[in-house]
Write an enzyme that holds these catalytic residues in place. Structure first.
Site, mmCIF file in Angstrom:
data_model
loop_
_atom_site.group_PDB
_atom_site.id
_atom_site.type_symbol
_atom_site.label_atom_id
_atom_site.label_comp_id
_atom_site.label_asym_id
_atom_site.label_seq_id
_atom_site.Cartn_x
_atom_site.Cartn_y
_atom_site.Cartn_z
ATOM 1 N N CYS A 163 0.796 -1.236 0.000
ATOM 2 C CA CYS A 163 0.000 0.000 0.000
ATOM 3 C C CYS A 163 0.829 1.288 0.000
ATOM 4 C CB CYS A 163 -0.907 0.065 1.228
ATOM 5 S SG CYS A 163 -1.499 -1.499 1.819
ATOM 6 N N LYS A 190 3.227 1.797 -3.038
ATOM 7 C CA LYS A 190 2.314 1.901 -4.186
ATOM 8 C C LYS A 190 1.686 3.288 -4.248
ATOM 9 C CE LYS A 190 -1.689 1.507 -3.732
ATOM 10 N NZ LYS A 190 -2.481 0.322 -3.480
ATOM 11 N N TYR A 237 -6.924 -5.664 -8.284
ATOM 12 C CA TYR A 237 -6.407 -4.409 -7.733
ATOM 13 C C TYR A 237 -4.994 -4.104 -8.246
ATOM 14 C CZ TYR A 237 -9.732 -4.254 -3.693
ATOM 15 O OH TYR A 237 -10.810 -4.179 -2.875
ATOM 16 N N HIS A 265 -21.249 22.946 -2.395
ATOM 17 C CA HIS A 265 -21.164 23.341 -3.792
ATOM 18 C C HIS A 265 -20.012 24.308 -4.017
ATOM 19 C CE1 HIS A 265 -22.635 23.924 -7.813
ATOM 20 N NE2 HIS A 265 -22.557 25.237 -7.653
ATOM 21 N N GLU A 269 -21.027 16.382 -4.077
ATOM 22 C CA GLU A 269 -22.413 16.830 -3.929
ATOM 23 C C GLU A 269 -23.369 15.992 -4.777
ATOM 24 O OE1 GLU A 269 -23.509 20.763 -5.560
ATOM 25 O OE2 GLU A 269 -21.555 20.758 -6.538
HETATM 26 P P1 NDP Z 1 -6.792 -10.294 -7.202
HETATM 27 O O1 NDP Z 1 -7.212 -11.572 -6.605
HETATM 28 O O2 NDP Z 1 -7.498 -9.051 -6.826
HETATM 29 O O3 NDP Z 1 -6.795 -10.399 -8.785
HETATM 30 C C1 NDP Z 1 -6.155 -11.444 -9.449
HETATM 31 C C2 NDP Z 1 -6.402 -11.271 -10.925
HETATM 32 O O4 NDP Z 1 -5.619 -12.201 -11.645
HETATM 33 C C3 NDP Z 1 -7.841 -11.493 -11.292
HETATM 34 O O5 NDP Z 1 -8.156 -10.584 -12.314
HETATM 35 C C4 NDP Z 1 -7.818 -12.926 -11.811
HETATM 36 O O6 NDP Z 1 -8.801 -13.181 -12.785
HETATM 37 C C5 NDP Z 1 -6.470 -12.997 -12.462
HETATM 38 N N1 NDP Z 1 -5.921 -14.359 -12.481
HETATM 39 C C6 NDP Z 1 -5.894 -15.244 -11.484
HETATM 40 N N2 NDP Z 1 -5.281 -16.377 -11.869
HETATM 41 C C7 NDP Z 1 -4.911 -16.182 -13.145
HETATM 42 C C8 NDP Z 1 -4.237 -16.991 -14.103
HETATM 43 N N3 NDP Z 1 -3.818 -18.220 -13.801
HETATM 44 N N4 NDP Z 1 -4.024 -16.492 -15.320
HETATM 45 C C9 NDP Z 1 -4.435 -15.236 -15.644
HETATM 46 N N5 NDP Z 1 -5.069 -14.440 -14.794
HETATM 47 C C10 NDP Z 1 -5.311 -14.902 -13.541
HETATM 48 O O7 NDP Z 1 -5.237 -10.227 -6.856
HETATM 49 P P2 NDP Z 1 -4.197 -9.060 -6.873
HETATM 50 O O8 NDP Z 1 -2.917 -9.757 -7.095
HETATM 51 O O9 NDP Z 1 -4.581 -7.962 -7.789
HETATM 52 O O10 NDP Z 1 -4.288 -8.501 -5.396
HETATM 53 C C11 NDP Z 1 -4.243 -9.364 -4.260
HETATM 54 C C12 NDP Z 1 -5.044 -8.786 -3.129
HETATM 55 O O11 NDP Z 1 -4.333 -7.700 -2.560
HETATM 56 C C13 NDP Z 1 -6.374 -8.207 -3.555
HETATM 57 O O12 NDP Z 1 -7.391 -9.142 -3.543
HETATM 58 C C14 NDP Z 1 -6.622 -7.147 -2.526
HETATM 59 O O13 NDP Z 1 -7.344 -7.724 -1.464
HETATM 60 C C15 NDP Z 1 -5.244 -6.742 -2.066
HETATM 61 N N6 NDP Z 1 -4.892 -5.415 -2.596
HETATM 62 C C16 NDP Z 1 -5.617 -4.325 -2.206
HETATM 63 C C17 NDP Z 1 -5.309 -3.081 -2.683
HETATM 64 C C18 NDP Z 1 -6.112 -1.906 -2.269
HETATM 65 O O14 NDP Z 1 -6.807 -1.976 -1.254
HETATM 66 N N7 NDP Z 1 -6.088 -0.801 -3.015
HETATM 67 C C19 NDP Z 1 -4.202 -2.860 -3.605
HETATM 68 C C20 NDP Z 1 -3.519 -4.074 -3.972
HETATM 69 C C21 NDP Z 1 -3.859 -5.288 -3.461
HETATM 70 P P3 NDP Z 1 -10.329 -13.498 -12.410
HETATM 71 O O15 NDP Z 1 -10.960 -12.185 -12.107
HETATM 72 O O16 NDP Z 1 -10.859 -14.120 -13.629
HETATM 73 O O17 NDP Z 1 -10.289 -14.430 -11.243
#
Ligand code: NDP
Length: 460
Positions: free
Chosen positions: A48, A51, A179, A437, A442
Protein backbone atom coordinates in the site's frame (compact mmCIF):
# COMPACT_ATOMS: atom_id res chain seq x y z
CA UNK A 1 2.76 -20.44 33.10
CA UNK A 2 6.19 -21.48 34.28
CA UNK A 3 7.25 -23.50 31.27
CA UNK A 4 6.50 -20.69 28.81
CA UNK A 5 9.15 -18.15 27.85
CA UNK A 6 6.50 -15.75 26.58
CA UNK A 7 2.74 -15.38 26.78
CA UNK A 8 2.41 -14.58 23.09
CA UNK A 9 4.66 -15.35 20.14
CA UNK A 10 3.71 -13.54 16.93
CA UNK A 11 5.07 -14.84 13.63
CA UNK A 12 5.23 -11.99 11.10
CA UNK A 13 5.64 -8.27 11.84
CA UNK A 14 3.23 -6.87 9.29
CA UNK A 15 0.18 -4.71 9.88
CA UNK A 16 -1.85 -7.35 11.75
CA UNK A 17 1.04 -8.84 13.73
CA UNK A 18 2.47 -5.54 14.91
CA UNK A 19 -0.93 -4.28 16.05
CA UNK A 20 -1.70 -7.52 17.90
CA UNK A 21 1.73 -7.55 19.58
CA UNK A 22 1.49 -3.93 20.68
CA UNK A 23 -2.02 -4.21 22.12
CA UNK A 24 -1.35 -7.57 23.81
CA UNK A 25 1.75 -6.07 25.41
CA UNK A 26 -0.20 -3.04 26.60
CA UNK A 27 -2.51 -5.47 28.42
CA UNK A 28 0.52 -6.87 30.24
CA UNK A 29 1.34 -9.92 28.12
CA UNK A 30 5.00 -10.87 27.56
CA UNK A 31 5.25 -10.74 23.78
CA UNK A 32 7.87 -11.76 21.25
CA UNK A 33 7.54 -11.17 17.51
CA UNK A 34 9.60 -12.75 14.72
CA UNK A 35 10.15 -11.18 11.32
CA UNK A 36 12.38 -12.73 8.67
CA UNK A 37 12.46 -9.70 6.35
CA UNK A 38 11.63 -6.09 7.23
CA UNK A 39 9.32 -4.85 9.96
CA UNK A 40 6.12 -3.45 8.47
CA UNK A 41 5.12 -6.32 6.20
CA UNK A 42 3.54 -6.06 2.79
CA UNK A 43 1.65 -2.82 3.36
CA UNK A 44 4.62 -0.76 4.48
CA UNK A 45 7.47 -2.44 2.62
CA UNK A 46 6.07 -3.58 -0.73
CA UNK A 47 2.39 -2.80 -0.87
CA UNK A 48 0.00 0.00 0.00
CA UNK A 49 2.50 2.65 1.07
CA UNK A 50 5.15 2.47 -1.69
CA UNK A 51 2.31 1.90 -4.19
CA UNK A 52 0.54 5.08 -3.11
CA UNK A 53 3.80 7.03 -3.43
CA UNK A 54 4.12 5.74 -6.98
CA UNK A 55 0.49 6.65 -7.61
CA UNK A 56 1.18 10.23 -6.50
CA UNK A 57 4.18 10.36 -8.82
CA UNK A 58 2.16 9.04 -11.75
CA UNK A 59 -0.55 11.68 -11.42
CA UNK A 60 1.73 14.66 -11.99
CA UNK A 61 1.72 14.01 -15.72
CA UNK A 62 -2.00 14.88 -15.87
CA UNK A 63 -1.48 17.86 -13.60
CA UNK A 64 1.21 19.30 -15.88
CA UNK A 65 -1.08 18.88 -18.89
CA UNK A 66 -4.14 20.24 -17.11
CA UNK A 67 -2.29 23.33 -15.91
CA UNK A 68 -2.15 24.74 -19.45
CA UNK A 69 -5.92 25.30 -19.63
CA UNK A 70 -5.67 27.24 -16.38
CA UNK A 71 -3.16 29.65 -17.83
CA UNK A 72 0.10 28.05 -16.76
CA UNK A 73 3.03 27.55 -19.04
CA UNK A 74 4.96 24.55 -17.89
CA UNK A 75 8.32 23.64 -19.37
CA UNK A 76 8.42 20.16 -20.91
CA UNK A 77 8.35 18.02 -17.74
CA UNK A 78 10.92 15.29 -17.33
CA UNK A 79 10.56 12.30 -15.09
CA UNK A 80 13.50 10.54 -13.39
CA UNK A 81 12.56 7.07 -12.11
CA UNK A 82 15.71 6.51 -9.99
CA UNK A 83 14.95 9.67 -8.00
CA UNK A 84 11.43 8.49 -7.27
CA UNK A 85 12.62 5.03 -6.22
CA UNK A 86 15.41 6.40 -4.00
CA UNK A 87 13.04 8.87 -2.30
CA UNK A 88 10.42 6.14 -1.88
CA UNK A 89 13.02 3.80 -0.34
CA UNK A 90 14.05 6.49 2.13
CA UNK A 91 10.46 6.96 3.25
CA UNK A 92 9.93 3.20 3.61
CA UNK A 93 13.09 2.96 5.74
CA UNK A 94 11.74 5.77 7.94
CA UNK A 95 8.44 3.97 8.38
CA UNK A 96 10.15 0.68 9.13
CA UNK A 97 12.16 2.39 11.85
CA UNK A 98 8.95 3.91 13.24
CA UNK A 99 7.30 0.47 13.39
CA UNK A 100 10.36 -1.01 15.07
CA UNK A 101 10.39 1.89 17.54
CA UNK A 102 6.73 1.25 18.38
CA UNK A 103 7.47 -2.39 19.18
CA UNK A 104 10.37 -1.34 21.41
CA UNK A 105 8.29 1.29 23.20
CA UNK A 106 5.62 -1.28 23.97
CA UNK A 107 8.19 -3.76 25.30
CA UNK A 108 7.71 -6.29 22.51
CA UNK A 109 10.85 -8.40 21.91
CA UNK A 110 11.70 -8.45 18.20
CA UNK A 111 13.69 -11.31 16.69
CA UNK A 112 14.82 -10.88 13.10
CA UNK A 113 14.47 -14.50 12.07
CA UNK A 114 12.26 -16.91 10.27
CA UNK A 115 10.12 -18.87 12.71
CA UNK A 116 8.28 -22.17 12.43
CA UNK A 117 6.20 -24.28 14.74
CA UNK A 118 7.66 -27.41 16.23
CA UNK A 119 4.53 -28.16 18.23
CA UNK A 120 1.54 -26.13 19.37
CA UNK A 121 3.60 -24.29 21.99
CA UNK A 122 7.13 -24.37 20.59
CA UNK A 123 8.52 -21.96 18.01
CA UNK A 124 11.85 -22.77 16.37
CA UNK A 125 13.92 -19.88 15.07
CA UNK A 126 16.36 -20.04 12.16
CA UNK A 127 19.25 -20.14 14.65
CA UNK A 128 17.82 -23.36 16.07
CA UNK A 129 16.77 -21.59 19.28
CA UNK A 130 13.40 -22.61 20.66
CA UNK A 131 10.85 -20.37 22.34
CA UNK A 132 7.95 -21.77 24.36
CA UNK A 133 4.76 -19.73 24.10
CA UNK A 134 1.38 -20.08 25.70
CA UNK A 135 -0.36 -18.54 22.66
CA UNK A 136 0.85 -18.18 19.09
CA UNK A 137 -0.40 -15.74 16.48
CA UNK A 138 0.35 -16.39 12.81
CA UNK A 139 0.36 -13.19 10.75
CA UNK A 140 2.63 -14.16 7.88
CA UNK A 141 0.63 -12.49 5.11
CA UNK A 142 0.54 -13.60 1.49
CA UNK A 143 2.85 -13.76 -1.49
CA UNK A 144 2.33 -13.16 -5.23
CA UNK A 145 1.85 -16.33 -7.19
CA UNK A 146 2.67 -16.76 -10.85
CA UNK A 147 -0.01 -19.24 -11.88
CA UNK A 148 0.54 -22.32 -14.03
CA UNK A 149 4.12 -22.74 -15.28
CA UNK A 150 4.31 -21.29 -18.77
CA UNK A 151 7.42 -21.08 -20.99
CA UNK A 152 9.52 -18.08 -19.97
CA UNK A 153 7.74 -17.51 -16.64
CA UNK A 154 11.17 -16.80 -15.08
CA UNK A 155 11.15 -13.49 -16.99
CA UNK A 156 7.97 -12.25 -15.30
CA UNK A 157 8.17 -9.84 -12.39
CA UNK A 158 5.56 -9.32 -9.67
CA UNK A 159 4.69 -6.23 -7.67
CA UNK A 160 7.59 -7.12 -5.34
CA UNK A 161 10.12 -6.40 -8.08
CA UNK A 162 8.16 -3.55 -9.67
CA UNK A 163 9.11 -1.35 -6.72
CA UNK A 164 12.81 -1.83 -7.42
CA UNK A 165 13.25 -1.70 -11.19
CA UNK A 166 16.48 -0.03 -12.26
CA UNK A 167 14.61 1.99 -14.85
CA UNK A 168 11.11 2.75 -16.01
CA UNK A 169 10.14 0.27 -18.74
CA UNK A 170 9.23 1.93 -22.03
CA UNK A 171 6.73 -0.85 -22.76
CA UNK A 172 5.20 -3.12 -20.16
CA UNK A 173 2.66 -5.93 -20.31
CA UNK A 174 0.73 -6.43 -17.08
CA UNK A 175 -1.28 -9.62 -16.70
CA UNK A 176 -4.26 -9.66 -14.30
CA UNK A 177 -7.46 -7.75 -13.77
CA UNK A 178 -7.53 -7.23 -10.01
CA UNK A 179 -6.41 -4.41 -7.73
CA UNK A 180 -2.69 -4.79 -8.31
CA UNK A 181 -2.76 -5.19 -12.10
CA UNK A 182 -5.10 -2.22 -12.55
CA UNK A 183 -3.19 0.02 -10.14
CA UNK A 184 0.20 -0.74 -11.66
CA UNK A 185 -1.10 -0.40 -15.21
CA UNK A 186 -2.23 3.13 -14.30
CA UNK A 187 1.00 3.94 -12.44
CA UNK A 188 3.21 2.91 -15.36
CA UNK A 189 0.98 4.69 -17.88
CA UNK A 190 1.01 7.89 -15.82
CA UNK A 191 4.79 7.79 -15.63
CA UNK A 192 5.03 7.44 -19.39
CA UNK A 193 5.26 3.71 -20.16
CA UNK A 194 3.34 2.16 -22.98
CA UNK A 195 1.06 -0.27 -21.09
CA UNK A 196 -0.90 -3.33 -22.19
CA UNK A 197 -3.14 -4.96 -19.60
CA UNK A 198 -3.95 -8.58 -20.41
CA UNK A 199 -6.93 -10.01 -18.57
CA UNK A 200 -8.37 -13.49 -18.91
CA UNK A 201 -12.06 -12.67 -18.29
CA UNK A 202 -14.60 -10.40 -19.91
CA UNK A 203 -13.81 -7.26 -17.97
CA UNK A 204 -11.36 -6.10 -15.31
CA UNK A 205 -12.13 -5.94 -11.57
CA UNK A 206 -14.35 -8.99 -11.35
CA UNK A 207 -16.50 -8.77 -8.24
CA UNK A 208 -16.94 -5.00 -8.55
CA UNK A 209 -20.16 -3.44 -9.84
CA UNK A 210 -20.44 -3.88 -13.62
CA UNK A 211 -20.93 -0.16 -14.26
CA UNK A 212 -17.75 0.60 -12.31
CA UNK A 213 -15.82 -1.99 -14.30
CA UNK A 214 -17.04 -0.61 -17.61
CA UNK A 215 -16.46 2.99 -16.65
CA UNK A 216 -12.93 2.38 -15.42
CA UNK A 217 -11.98 0.31 -18.45
CA UNK A 218 -13.13 3.12 -20.74
CA UNK A 219 -11.23 5.69 -18.70
CA UNK A 220 -8.07 3.59 -18.77
CA UNK A 221 -8.36 3.17 -22.51
CA UNK A 222 -8.93 6.92 -22.81
CA UNK A 223 -5.58 7.41 -21.08
CA UNK A 224 -3.85 5.28 -23.66
CA UNK A 225 -3.71 1.95 -21.82
CA UNK A 226 -4.44 -1.04 -24.03
CA UNK A 227 -6.83 -3.19 -22.03
CA UNK A 228 -7.22 -6.51 -23.75
CA UNK A 229 -9.64 -9.05 -22.30
CA UNK A 230 -10.28 -12.73 -22.96
CA UNK A 231 -6.62 -13.79 -23.16
CA UNK A 232 -3.86 -15.03 -20.93
CA UNK A 233 -0.12 -14.83 -21.39
CA UNK A 234 0.89 -18.21 -22.82
CA UNK A 235 4.66 -17.70 -23.15
CA UNK A 236 7.34 -15.07 -22.64
CA UNK A 237 10.28 -15.25 -25.04
CA UNK A 238 13.43 -13.26 -24.52
CA UNK A 239 14.70 -11.75 -27.73
CA UNK A 240 17.74 -9.53 -27.24
CA UNK A 241 16.81 -6.75 -24.84
CA UNK A 242 13.09 -7.21 -25.24
CA UNK A 243 10.43 -9.82 -24.58
CA UNK A 244 7.88 -11.26 -26.93
CA UNK A 245 4.72 -11.96 -25.00
CA UNK A 246 2.63 -14.67 -26.66
CA UNK A 247 -1.05 -14.58 -25.85
CA UNK A 248 -3.24 -17.68 -25.51
CA UNK A 249 -4.99 -16.93 -28.79
CA UNK A 250 -1.89 -16.23 -30.86
CA UNK A 251 -1.35 -12.48 -30.50
CA UNK A 252 2.19 -11.32 -29.74
CA UNK A 253 3.16 -8.15 -27.86
CA UNK A 254 6.68 -6.74 -27.65
CA UNK A 255 7.63 -5.44 -24.20
CA UNK A 256 10.57 -4.44 -22.04
CA UNK A 257 9.00 -5.86 -18.88
CA UNK A 258 6.26 -8.35 -18.13
CA UNK A 259 4.50 -8.13 -14.81
CA UNK A 260 2.10 -10.72 -13.41
CA UNK A 261 -0.46 -9.62 -10.84
CA UNK A 262 -2.68 -12.65 -10.80
CA UNK A 263 -3.38 -13.00 -7.10
CA UNK A 264 -1.59 -13.73 -3.88
CA UNK A 265 -1.39 -16.91 -1.85
CA UNK A 266 -1.42 -17.12 1.96
CA UNK A 267 2.04 -17.78 3.43
CA UNK A 268 1.34 -21.10 5.12
CA UNK A 269 4.21 -23.18 3.74
CA UNK A 270 7.15 -24.11 5.95
CA UNK A 271 5.43 -23.04 9.16
CA UNK A 272 5.00 -26.61 10.43
CA UNK A 273 1.22 -26.42 10.23
CA UNK A 274 0.85 -29.89 8.68
CA UNK A 275 2.27 -31.66 11.72
CA UNK A 276 -0.28 -29.83 13.88
CA UNK A 277 -3.02 -30.85 11.47
CA UNK A 278 -4.15 -27.25 11.37
CA UNK A 279 -7.22 -26.78 9.22
CA UNK A 280 -6.59 -24.90 5.95
CA UNK A 281 -9.69 -23.78 4.05
CA UNK A 282 -10.44 -24.17 0.35
CA UNK A 283 -8.91 -20.81 -0.56
CA UNK A 284 -5.57 -21.80 0.97
CA UNK A 285 -5.76 -19.70 4.14
CA UNK A 286 -5.72 -20.77 7.78
CA UNK A 287 -9.27 -21.58 8.81
CA UNK A 288 -10.24 -19.41 11.79
CA UNK A 289 -13.39 -18.54 13.69
CA UNK A 290 -14.80 -15.05 14.20
CA UNK A 291 -12.18 -14.46 16.95
CA UNK A 292 -9.36 -15.49 14.56
CA UNK A 293 -8.81 -18.75 16.45
CA UNK A 294 -7.55 -21.67 14.35
CA UNK A 295 -8.45 -25.34 14.70
CA UNK A 296 -5.53 -25.63 17.17
CA UNK A 297 -6.98 -23.91 20.25
CA UNK A 298 -3.94 -21.88 21.39
CA UNK A 299 -3.00 -20.75 17.86
CA UNK A 300 -4.63 -17.76 16.17
CA UNK A 301 -4.15 -16.19 12.75
CA UNK A 302 -4.93 -12.73 11.34
CA UNK A 303 -4.54 -10.91 8.05
CA UNK A 304 -3.89 -12.23 4.55
CA UNK A 305 -2.70 -15.62 5.82
CA UNK A 306 -6.35 -16.33 6.64
CA UNK A 307 -7.51 -15.16 3.20
CA UNK A 308 -10.69 -13.52 4.47
CA UNK A 309 -10.77 -9.88 3.32
CA UNK A 310 -7.19 -9.14 2.26
CA UNK A 311 -6.88 -5.48 3.13
CA UNK A 312 -4.50 -3.80 5.57
CA UNK A 313 -7.13 -2.11 7.76
CA UNK A 314 -8.91 -5.46 8.08
CA UNK A 315 -5.70 -7.18 9.22
CA UNK A 316 -5.13 -4.39 11.74
CA UNK A 317 -8.66 -4.71 13.05
CA UNK A 318 -8.30 -8.50 13.30
CA UNK A 319 -5.00 -8.15 15.17
CA UNK A 320 -6.48 -5.62 17.59
CA UNK A 321 -9.61 -7.72 18.13
CA UNK A 322 -7.45 -10.79 18.82
CA UNK A 323 -5.54 -8.92 21.55
CA UNK A 324 -8.74 -7.51 23.06
CA UNK A 325 -10.26 -11.00 23.06
CA UNK A 326 -7.34 -12.95 24.48
CA UNK A 327 -5.64 -10.38 26.75
CA UNK A 328 -8.13 -7.57 27.28
CA UNK A 329 -11.08 -9.57 28.55
CA UNK A 330 -13.23 -8.17 25.72
CA UNK A 331 -14.24 -10.91 23.28
CA UNK A 332 -14.34 -9.02 19.98
CA UNK A 333 -15.44 -10.62 16.72
CA UNK A 334 -14.55 -8.78 13.52
CA UNK A 335 -17.37 -7.73 11.22
CA UNK A 336 -16.24 -8.33 7.63
CA UNK A 337 -19.34 -6.84 6.04
CA UNK A 338 -19.59 -3.36 4.57
CA UNK A 339 -15.83 -2.87 4.28
CA UNK A 340 -15.13 0.24 2.19
CA UNK A 341 -12.35 -0.23 -0.32
CA UNK A 342 -10.52 1.75 -2.98
CA UNK A 343 -8.59 0.90 -6.10
CA UNK A 344 -5.92 3.55 -6.63
CA UNK A 345 -6.31 3.54 -10.36
CA UNK A 346 -6.57 6.67 -12.49
CA UNK A 347 -9.32 7.65 -12.00
CA UNK A 348 -9.76 6.16 -8.56
CA UNK A 349 -12.47 3.69 -7.55
CA UNK A 350 -14.16 3.71 -4.15
CA UNK A 351 -16.88 1.27 -3.18
CA UNK A 352 -18.84 0.04 -0.20
CA UNK A 353 -21.65 -2.45 0.12
CA UNK A 354 -23.50 -4.41 -2.49
CA UNK A 355 -23.05 -4.34 -6.23
CA UNK A 356 -26.20 -3.95 -8.33
CA UNK A 357 -26.15 -7.65 -9.10
CA UNK A 358 -25.82 -8.62 -5.43
CA UNK A 359 -28.57 -6.20 -4.44
CA UNK A 360 -30.90 -7.69 -7.04
CA UNK A 361 -30.15 -11.21 -5.81
CA UNK A 362 -30.67 -10.35 -2.14
CA UNK A 363 -33.42 -7.74 -2.00
CA UNK A 364 -37.02 -7.76 -3.18
CA UNK A 365 -36.97 -4.17 -4.45
CA UNK A 366 -33.82 -2.34 -5.54
CA UNK A 367 -33.73 1.29 -6.61
CA UNK A 368 -30.72 2.34 -8.65
CA UNK A 369 -29.48 5.92 -8.84
CA UNK A 370 -26.54 6.74 -11.03
CA UNK A 371 -24.86 9.63 -12.69
CA UNK A 372 -21.93 10.18 -14.99
CA UNK A 373 -20.60 13.69 -15.42
CA UNK A 374 -17.61 15.71 -16.45
CA UNK A 375 -15.81 16.95 -13.33
CA UNK A 376 -15.56 20.74 -13.21
CA UNK A 377 -11.76 20.67 -13.23
CA UNK A 378 -11.86 18.98 -16.64
CA UNK A 379 -13.70 21.90 -18.23
CA UNK A 380 -10.82 24.36 -18.53
CA UNK A 381 -8.17 21.67 -18.78
CA UNK A 382 -10.08 20.12 -21.66
CA UNK A 383 -9.37 16.65 -20.28
CA UNK A 384 -11.67 14.05 -21.71
CA UNK A 385 -12.77 12.28 -18.54
CA UNK A 386 -15.98 11.54 -16.73
CA UNK A 387 -16.77 10.64 -13.15
CA UNK A 388 -19.31 8.01 -12.19
CA UNK A 389 -21.45 7.55 -9.08
CA UNK A 390 -24.06 5.01 -8.19
CA UNK A 391 -26.26 4.43 -5.17
CA UNK A 392 -28.16 1.22 -4.59
CA UNK A 393 -31.14 1.56 -2.32
CA UNK A 394 -33.28 -1.09 -0.66
CA UNK A 395 -36.71 -0.20 -2.04
CA UNK A 396 -38.45 -1.53 1.06
CA UNK A 397 -36.42 0.11 3.85
CA UNK A 398 -34.96 3.02 1.82
CA UNK A 399 -31.49 2.13 3.19
CA UNK A 400 -28.49 2.79 0.99
CA UNK A 401 -26.93 -0.66 0.56
CA UNK A 402 -24.23 0.16 -1.95
CA UNK A 403 -22.23 3.16 -3.09
CA UNK A 404 -19.85 3.08 -6.06
CA UNK A 405 -17.65 5.93 -7.19
CA UNK A 406 -15.15 6.29 -10.02
CA UNK A 407 -13.45 9.66 -10.05
CA UNK A 408 -10.95 11.91 -8.31
CA UNK A 409 -10.52 11.17 -4.61
CA UNK A 410 -12.99 8.27 -4.70
CA UNK A 411 -10.97 6.59 -1.94
CA UNK A 412 -11.33 9.62 0.31
CA UNK A 413 -15.06 9.94 -0.45
CA UNK A 414 -15.88 6.30 0.22
CA UNK A 415 -14.17 6.43 3.61
CA UNK A 416 -16.72 8.99 4.78
CA UNK A 417 -19.71 7.54 2.96
CA UNK A 418 -18.74 4.27 4.67
CA UNK A 419 -19.72 5.73 8.02
CA UNK A 420 -23.18 6.67 6.75
CA UNK A 421 -23.75 3.31 5.06
CA UNK A 422 -22.64 1.39 8.17
CA UNK A 423 -25.00 3.51 10.28
CA UNK A 424 -27.88 2.49 8.04
CA UNK A 425 -28.41 5.84 6.34
CA UNK A 426 -31.43 5.98 4.05
CA UNK A 427 -31.72 7.62 0.68
CA UNK A 428 -33.92 10.19 2.42
CA UNK A 429 -30.97 10.97 4.76
CA UNK A 430 -28.72 11.48 1.75
CA UNK A 431 -31.35 13.73 0.15
CA UNK A 432 -31.81 15.74 3.34
CA UNK A 433 -28.07 16.44 3.59
CA UNK A 434 -27.27 19.84 2.16
CA UNK A 435 -24.89 19.77 -0.80
CA UNK A 436 -21.44 21.33 -0.62
CA UNK A 437 -21.16 23.34 -3.79
CA UNK A 438 -19.27 23.12 -6.05
CA UNK A 439 -17.81 19.71 -5.28
CA UNK A 440 -17.79 16.32 -6.94
CA UNK A 441 -19.25 14.71 -3.81
CA UNK A 442 -22.41 16.83 -3.93
CA UNK A 443 -23.68 14.52 -6.66
CA UNK A 444 -24.12 11.88 -3.97
CA UNK A 445 -26.78 13.93 -2.19
CA UNK A 446 -28.45 15.39 -5.27
CA UNK A 447 -29.36 12.27 -7.25
CA UNK A 448 -33.15 12.35 -7.41
CA UNK A 449 -34.08 10.42 -10.55
CA UNK A 450 -34.10 6.66 -10.28
CA UNK A 451 -32.19 5.15 -13.16
CA UNK A 452 -33.96 1.86 -12.57
CA UNK A 453 -36.07 0.04 -10.07
CA UNK A 454 -36.15 -3.72 -9.87
CA UNK A 455 -38.90 -5.62 -8.10
CA UNK A 456 -38.95 -9.34 -7.61
CA UNK A 457 -42.27 -11.04 -8.25
CA UNK A 458 -43.68 -12.24 -4.96
CA UNK A 459 -44.71 -15.91 -5.03
CA UNK A 460 -48.46 -16.36 -4.92
P1 NDP B 1 -6.79 -10.29 -7.20
O1 NDP B 1 -7.21 -11.57 -6.61
O2 NDP B 1 -7.50 -9.05 -6.83
O3 NDP B 1 -6.80 -10.40 -8.79
C1 NDP B 1 -6.16 -11.44 -9.45
C2 NDP B 1 -6.40 -11.27 -10.92
O4 NDP B 1 -5.62 -12.20 -11.65
C3 NDP B 1 -7.84 -11.49 -11.29
O5 NDP B 1 -8.16 -10.58 -12.31
C4 NDP B 1 -7.82 -12.93 -11.81
O6 NDP B 1 -8.80 -13.18 -12.78
C5 NDP B 1 -6.47 -13.00 -12.46
N1 NDP B 1 -5.92 -14.36 -12.48
C6 NDP B 1 -5.89 -15.24 -11.48
N2 NDP B 1 -5.28 -16.38 -11.87
C7 NDP B 1 -4.91 -16.18 -13.15
C8 NDP B 1 -4.24 -16.99 -14.10
N3 NDP B 1 -3.82 -18.22 -13.80
N4 NDP B 1 -4.02 -16.49 -15.32
C9 NDP B 1 -4.43 -15.24 -15.64
N5 NDP B 1 -5.07 -14.44 -14.79
C10 NDP B 1 -5.31 -14.90 -13.54
O7 NDP B 1 -5.24 -10.23 -6.86
P2 NDP B 1 -4.20 -9.06 -6.87
O8 NDP B 1 -2.92 -9.76 -7.09
O9 NDP B 1 -4.58 -7.96 -7.79
O10 NDP B 1 -4.29 -8.50 -5.40
C11 NDP B 1 -4.24 -9.36 -4.26
C12 NDP B 1 -5.04 -8.79 -3.13
O11 NDP B 1 -4.33 -7.70 -2.56
C13 NDP B 1 -6.37 -8.21 -3.55
O12 NDP B 1 -7.39 -9.14 -3.54
C14 NDP B 1 -6.62 -7.15 -2.53
O13 NDP B 1 -7.34 -7.72 -1.46
C15 NDP B 1 -5.24 -6.74 -2.07
N6 NDP B 1 -4.89 -5.42 -2.60
C16 NDP B 1 -5.62 -4.32 -2.21
C17 NDP B 1 -5.31 -3.08 -2.68
C18 NDP B 1 -6.11 -1.91 -2.27
O14 NDP B 1 -6.81 -1.98 -1.25
N7 NDP B 1 -6.09 -0.80 -3.01
C19 NDP B 1 -4.20 -2.86 -3.61
C20 NDP B 1 -3.52 -4.07 -3.97
C21 NDP B 1 -3.86 -5.29 -3.46
P3 NDP B 1 -10.33 -13.50 -12.41
O15 NDP B 1 -10.96 -12.19 -12.11
O16 NDP B 1 -10.86 -14.12 -13.63
O17 NDP B 1 -10.29 -14.43 -11.24
Amino acid sequence: MADHDVDLFVIGAGSGGVRAARIASSYGARVMIAEEYRVGGTCVIRGCVPKKLLVYASRFSDDFEDAAGYGWTVAEPEFHWPTLIANKDREIARLEAAYTGTLERFGVALVKSRAALEDAHTVRLATGARVRAETILISTGAWPHLGPKIPGIEHAITSNEAFHLAQLPKRIVVQGGGYIAVEFACIFAGLGSDVTLVYRGENILRGFDDDVREHLRNEMRGRGITVTCGHTVAAIEKSGDEFKVRLSDSGVIAADKVMFAIGRRPNVMGLGLESLQMKIHGHGGIDVDEYSRSSVPNIYAVGDVTNRVNLTPVAIREGHAFADTVYGGKPTPVDHTNVPTAVFSEPEVGVIGLTEQQARERLSIVDVYKTSFRPMKATLSGRNTRSFMKLLVDGVTDRVVGCHIVGPDAGELIQIIGVAVRMGATKADFDATMAVHPTVAEELVTMREKAMSYGRAVAE
